[in-house]
Design an enzyme around this catalytic site. Sequence first.
Site, mmCIF file in Angstrom:
data_model
loop_
_atom_site.group_PDB
_atom_site.id
_atom_site.type_symbol
_atom_site.label_atom_id
_atom_site.label_comp_id
_atom_site.label_asym_id
_atom_site.label_seq_id
_atom_site.Cartn_x
_atom_site.Cartn_y
_atom_site.Cartn_z
ATOM 1 N N HIS A 1 -3.743 6.940 2.547
ATOM 2 C CA HIS A 1 -3.511 7.294 3.962
ATOM 3 C C HIS A 1 -3.316 6.030 4.791
ATOM 4 O O HIS A 1 -4.174 5.163 4.809
ATOM 5 C CB HIS A 1 -4.706 8.077 4.514
ATOM 6 C CG HIS A 1 -4.744 9.484 4.030
ATOM 7 N ND1 HIS A 1 -5.325 10.498 4.734
ATOM 8 C CD2 HIS A 1 -4.254 10.044 2.914
ATOM 9 C CE1 HIS A 1 -5.191 11.635 4.072
ATOM 10 N NE2 HIS A 1 -4.554 11.376 2.954
ATOM 11 N N TYR B 1 -9.452 14.102 13.320
ATOM 12 C CA TYR B 1 -10.788 14.099 13.914
ATOM 13 C C TYR B 1 -10.636 14.691 15.310
ATOM 14 O O TYR B 1 -9.948 14.109 16.150
ATOM 15 C CB TYR B 1 -11.324 12.670 14.050
ATOM 16 C CG TYR B 1 -11.736 12.010 12.741
ATOM 17 C CD1 TYR B 1 -10.808 11.406 11.908
ATOM 18 C CD2 TYR B 1 -13.088 11.967 12.371
ATOM 19 C CE1 TYR B 1 -11.206 10.789 10.720
ATOM 20 C CE2 TYR B 1 -13.487 11.350 11.190
ATOM 21 C CZ TYR B 1 -12.541 10.768 10.366
ATOM 22 O OH TYR B 1 -12.939 10.162 9.200
ATOM 23 N N PRO C 1 -21.754 11.125 8.508
ATOM 24 C CA PRO C 1 -20.476 11.079 7.786
ATOM 25 C C PRO C 1 -19.241 10.852 8.660
ATOM 26 O O PRO C 1 -18.140 10.710 8.123
ATOM 27 C CB PRO C 1 -20.407 12.463 7.114
ATOM 28 C CG PRO C 1 -21.274 13.335 7.953
ATOM 29 C CD PRO C 1 -22.357 12.468 8.500
ATOM 30 N N LYS D 1 -18.517 6.494 5.622
ATOM 31 C CA LYS D 1 -18.937 5.200 5.087
ATOM 32 C C LYS D 1 -19.978 5.249 3.967
ATOM 33 O O LYS D 1 -20.256 4.208 3.360
ATOM 34 C CB LYS D 1 -19.510 4.335 6.226
ATOM 35 C CG LYS D 1 -18.473 3.925 7.254
ATOM 36 C CD LYS D 1 -17.429 3.030 6.625
ATOM 37 C CE LYS D 1 -16.381 2.560 7.602
ATOM 38 N NZ LYS D 1 -15.119 2.212 6.947
ATOM 39 N N TYR E 1 -12.659 1.204 10.235
ATOM 40 C CA TYR E 1 -12.380 2.391 9.416
ATOM 41 C C TYR E 1 -11.849 2.016 8.032
ATOM 42 O O TYR E 1 -12.261 2.600 7.027
ATOM 43 C CB TYR E 1 -11.376 3.282 10.164
ATOM 44 C CG TYR E 1 -11.287 4.676 9.607
ATOM 45 C CD1 TYR E 1 -12.178 5.673 10.003
ATOM 46 C CD2 TYR E 1 -10.306 5.015 8.681
ATOM 47 C CE1 TYR E 1 -12.108 6.954 9.492
ATOM 48 C CE2 TYR E 1 -10.223 6.299 8.163
ATOM 49 C CZ TYR E 1 -11.134 7.264 8.575
ATOM 50 O OH TYR E 1 -11.049 8.536 8.055
HETATM 51 C C1 PHB Z 1 -14.078 13.889 3.423
HETATM 52 O O1 PHB Z 1 -12.914 13.824 2.972
HETATM 53 O O2 PHB Z 1 -14.959 14.615 2.912
HETATM 54 C C2 PHB Z 1 -14.413 13.095 4.629
HETATM 55 C C3 PHB Z 1 -13.444 12.280 5.199
HETATM 56 C C4 PHB Z 1 -13.738 11.574 6.343
HETATM 57 C C5 PHB Z 1 -14.995 11.671 6.912
HETATM 58 C C6 PHB Z 1 -15.974 12.466 6.331
HETATM 59 C C7 PHB Z 1 -15.670 13.185 5.190
HETATM 60 O O3 PHB Z 1 -15.266 10.988 8.049
#
Ligand code: PHB
Length: 388
Positions: free
Chosen positions: A72, A201, A289, A293, A381
């Site tokens: 990504h 997000y 989460p 990280k 990130y």
């Molecule tokens: C996930 O793909 O499970 C995932 C991705 C980003 C996050 C949390 C979980 O911030």
Amino acid sequence: MRTQVGIIGAGPAGLLLAQMLHQRGIDSVVIEARSRAHVESRIRAGLLEQGSVRTMTEAGVADRLHREGLVHRGLELRFGGQGHRVDLADLTGGKVVTIYGQQEAVKDMIALRLAAGLPLHFEVADVAIHDMATARPRITWTQDGVAQSLDCEVIAGCDGFHGICRPAIPAADLRIFDRIYPFAWLGILAQSRPMSEELIYARHTHGFALATMRSTSISRLYLQCAPDEDLSLWSDDRIWSELRARLGGALEEGPILQKGVTAMRSFVAEPMRHGRLFLAGDAAHIVPPTGAKGMNLAIADVRVLVRALEHFFAGRGEALMDRYSATCLDRVWKVQRFSWWMTQLLHRYDDHDDFEERVRLAELDYLAGSTAALTTLAENYVGLPYAD
Ligand code: PHB
Ligand code: APR
């Protein structure tokens, strides 16, 4: 039995450590409380920083990750009903993140270790650590009712947040930093095409939502919920309609393969070492989460520990072991800050007043329009550079 490094826990931290030590000719024995099937099916997050992918590649555990992982170059922030793309690669001089389920990485590392005939024992019970303040620490456990004892030179506590290693350190020698958030995530795995090629997000008046994925046909979706949310109140229809409301856009529905609630916590135990016991990964720290990280921080700890142990076993002394905790904590706290910041920015707090709401919306609006602010987000990130 004896070995150089006794490793407690076969999660990402313990398995990667064992493999990186093996590459350097250092022996280890890994013991794991749960069954192989259990650790291979435990659904966790799945986003790897650029440096984590490099570390796993150098460790020789990334063949399938390179074949099946989804690279990504950006993500989307959604608030006030509008999406804003964050071009991670452009903002960081070409760095990217990779989606690959944690349990897939765990499967790959278990298969590699067993194929090499190296010791990895599942379903052990009554694990205890002895003499960790001496140069000959020991681990004892029972397997199939038979008592076992392992003499080590070093013990690696990779047994996660609920393990026995951190509690084995005298409380007076540990400082704990802990924050529990007033919300959790309801997560589903669904057989449906991801909403978008990149992660979304979303901040919404109903609360946070995240659209991520495991493959081009499996979606992973999360909704902010109460910490004690009762899953039985969430029919599939209610989940999909709430996801649609918070994420906006076209969301393909499909059979829900798994549902669960994840608590949100920030936790750090200092120091990460006591005598010959070294804590790594979730045994020492937990992040919410939102910044994705958890596994990345475990991998960063393991890198530092491997270097320290390599020096030690090459007869070059304990200087790097002495610096282990401080080196790791330097990154841990920066990652704590980022994970906390993402969390408080994107979630709904029931006790926030209109002033706090406006300030957060202003911060998001500023972020979306400022290359300086977006660069800060992006460099965290994709992963801060390693100390070494
Ligand atoms: C996930 O793909 O499970 C995932 C991705 C980003 C996050 C949390 C979980 O911030
Ligand atoms: N003896 C042996 N093994 C144990 C014991 C014990 N007493 N207690 C726990 N374990 C095992 C757990 O069953 C688990 O398999 O230790 C392992 C710890 O693995 P993780 O919890 O995955 O922790 P870690 O390897 O540090 O990886 C961190 O995992 O929890 C996620 O989000 C977190 O992505 C992050 C990553």
